[in-house]
Design a protein around this motif. Structure first.
Motif, PDB file in Angstrom:
ATOM      1  N   SER A 156       2.434   1.657  -3.455  1.00 48.19           N
ATOM      2  CA  SER A 156       1.374   2.055  -4.386  1.00 48.19           C
ATOM      3  C   SER A 156       1.069   3.537  -4.253  1.00 48.19           C
ATOM      4  CB  SER A 156       0.112   1.224  -4.133  1.00 48.19           C
ATOM      5  OG  SER A 156      -0.927   1.580  -5.028  1.00 48.19           O
TER       6      SER A 156
ATOM      7  N   ASP B 100      -1.898  -3.731  -6.489  1.00 51.51           N
ATOM      8  CA  ASP B 100      -3.013  -4.351  -5.780  1.00 51.51           C
ATOM      9  C   ASP B 100      -2.511  -5.221  -4.641  1.00 51.51           C
ATOM     10  OD1 ASP B 100      -2.256  -6.855  -6.800  1.00 51.51           O
ATOM     11  OD2 ASP B 100      -3.807  -6.879  -8.343  1.00 51.51           O
TER      12      ASP B 100
ATOM     13  N   LYS C 186      -2.680   3.238 -14.354  1.00 49.33           N
ATOM     14  CA  LYS C 186      -3.906   3.988 -14.118  1.00 49.33           C
ATOM     15  C   LYS C 186      -3.713   5.410 -14.646  1.00 49.33           C
ATOM     16  CE  LYS C 186      -3.023   5.818  -9.473  1.00 49.33           C
ATOM     17  NZ  LYS C 186      -3.517   5.891  -8.075  1.00 49.33           N
TER      18      LYS C 186
ATOM     19  N   SER D  70      -0.586   1.764  -9.802  1.00 52.71           N
ATOM     20  CA  SER D  70      -0.997   1.312  -8.474  1.00 52.71           C
ATOM     21  C   SER D  70      -0.582  -0.140  -8.312  1.00 52.71           C
ATOM     22  CB  SER D  70      -2.509   1.461  -8.284  1.00 52.71           C
ATOM     23  OG  SER D  70      -3.203   0.643  -9.211  1.00 52.71           O
TER      24      SER D  70
ATOM     25  N   LYS E  64       0.831  -1.201   0.000  1.00 49.37           N
ATOM     26  CA  LYS E  64       0.000   0.000   0.000  1.00 49.37           C
ATOM     27  C   LYS E  64       0.870   1.257   0.000  1.00 49.37           C
ATOM     28  CE  LYS E  64      -3.768   2.271   2.518  1.00 49.37           C
ATOM     29  NZ  LYS E  64      -4.681   2.182   3.704  1.00 49.37           N
TER      30      LYS E  64
END
Length: 486
Positions: free
Chosen positions: A468, A477, A485, A475, A465
């Motif tokens: 990201s 996951d 993105k 990003s 996280k």
């Protein structure tokens, strides 16, 4: 005919990869058969007088990869290396040239005062960072274990749960590549290897390193038994050639030498390094006896796809470290003109061009303007994937014109440092097709006493996280997949 260690290692990797793919296919068939049998049984019960109200009770089962809770107690810290100097624009004064054998004061960081030497080169002062080998309270994980990001969704999930690293989108039509950050085999790391064996640093990540077709890393040390320590340099390293067989056996196939420590023992040490690596059958790039050799790519082939690896650095302590027409040294990239020409030439020779570059500001979470400018220039010239090192911390990813920049993979095997972020690391997998399109998967890891290991559960999720959140047009996951993105 007797095979070399490297040839034997490559054959073993291919055999493991084939066995793995067969295992995945067989497991998939067995799962389908079991599922069909279960459905048939439930349908039969529904229509066969078993007093079931509904005509079918066939609830599909969902296989989930277990994400165990990592987190054992961190082992006590070994002897610390020298103290820390924060980022500063001035040059570092004072040298501690202890050659790296005892590691008492020459621990893990880069001072890299970028030198002049050619017109237009802007000096860059990469400050000293700080080795103390203090563990970051991480879970070492299982030897063959895969963290929360190690498994893959869909039909690839068995690969991740098997603890083999879960290459992103493997297949006969892709080349499966892996990358690590900085590897240091001197200072306190050398002490740990002498105590625990030269294979100690790779013990908990060997499966990740060995599964892919080609694994590449940045080697942050000269390999020599002689040389003259670089003057006015705070951290000066020297690694024994005795450490190379374990490096080869670990699964690493290519090393980049374009960084601010390869000439820590002078030109003599650099030429020794190249000679020892060649004798160990370890391909290397980014340095050479002259600029032609330094900018020459290593070409590897996997599944019929040719991959060119170029090594570059924008961290050069003094101008004399730069390779010249009749001068040993590094492939530098302050002015990208020579690098751009090398990338264009490599694109004519290979399907996929990978640039491994030493750059950036130490301990900075985000790339600086030079990293962004150069990363874009490399891709504009034809690079398909840019993989960075030097900041000692993980930086984010950027999606640019359909290609990828991994700004920094941080430390992989290195002396410990007080900033806990420097213990966070990972292995980046890239599945690249013949057109140069790559899909990425990041395996989150943490190093304790210079030994990286997979993270699991909440620790893995938190690290993914964070990375990201600092990525650009990209990003990551919860499975570690890096996605583009807007």
């Amino acid at each position: 005919m007797v095979m070399s260690r490297s040839e034997s290692h490559q054959r073993q990797k291919k055999q493991r990869s084939k066995r793995l793919r067969r295992l995945v296919v067989i497991n998939g068939i067995l799962l389908l058969l079991i599922g069909a049998a279960a459905v048939a049984y439930l349908v039969q019960r529904g229509g066969g007088g078993d007093k079931l109200d509904a005509p079918s009770n066939g609830n599909g089962t969902t296989a989930q990869d277990g994400a165990g809770n990592g987190g054992g107690d961190a082992p006590p810290a070994p002897e610390g290396d020298a103290g820390s100097v924060p980022d500063a624009p001035s040059e570092n004064a004072g040298a501690s040239n202890n050659g790296g054998a005892d590691g008492a004061t020459n621990g893990g960081t880069d001072e890299g005062n970028a030198g002049g030497g050619t017109a237009g080169d802007a000096p860059v002062n990469a400050p000293a960072d700080t080795p103390t080998d203090a563990p970051a309270g991480a879970s070492p994980g299982a030897d063959a274990g895969t963290g929360a990001a190690g498994g893959q969704s869909g039909s690839d999930s068995s690969q991740g749960s098997a603890g083999n690293g879960g290459i992103a989108g493997p297949g006969e039509d892709t080349a499966d590549l892996s990358f690590t950050g900085d590897i240091l085999l001197a200072a306190s790391v050398e002490k740990l290897m002498l105590k625990n064996g030269y294979d100690y640093p790779y013990a908990k990540v060997r499966n990740f390193l060995q599964l892919s077709d080609v694994t590449a890393a940045n080697l942050e040390t000269p390999v020599t038994l002689r040389g003259t320590p670089a003057p006015d340099k705070q951290y000066v390293y020297k690694s024994s050639p005795d450490a190379l067989p374990a490096l080869v056996d670990s699964g690493i196939d290519v090393v980049n030498l374009a960084n601010n420590h390869t000439l820590d023992q002078g030109e003599e040490g650099l030429l020794d390094t190249i000679d020892y690596l060649n004798k160990a059958k370890m391909p290397n790039m980014g340095a050479g006896k002259d600029d032609t050799e330094a900018f020459k790519p290593v070409i590897k082939e996997a599944n019929g796809i040719r991959i060119a690896y170029l090594g570059l650095t924008r961290v050069v302590p003094v101008g004399s470290w730069k390779a010249g027409k009749d001068h040993p040294g590094l492939a530098e990239s302050y002015d990208p003109t020579r690098a751009v020409a090398a990338i264009k030439k490599a694109k004519e020779e290979a399907d996929v061009v990978v640039v491994m570059v030493h750059w950036g500001t130490e301990l900075a979470d985000k790339p600086n303007a030079d990293q962004t400018r150069l990363g874009h220039a490399y891709i504009d010239a034809g690079a398909d994937l840019v993989v960075g090192s030097h900041p000692h911390v993980l930086q984010g990813f950027e999606a640019y014109k359909g290609k990828w920049i991994a700004y920094s993979l941080g430390n992989f095997i290195f002396s410990g440092m007080p900033d806990k972020r420097t213990a966070d690391t990972g292995i980046l997998d890239a599945a690249c097709d013949a057109g140069g399109t790559c899909s990425l998967l990041l395996h989150p890891m943490r190093a304790v006493q210079s030994q990286p290991a997979p993270l699991e559960g909440a620790e893995a999720a938190a690290l993914l996280k964070r990375i990201s959140g600092i990525s650009i047009h990209a990003s990551i996951d919860s499975n570690g997949r890096v996605q583009m993105k807007e």
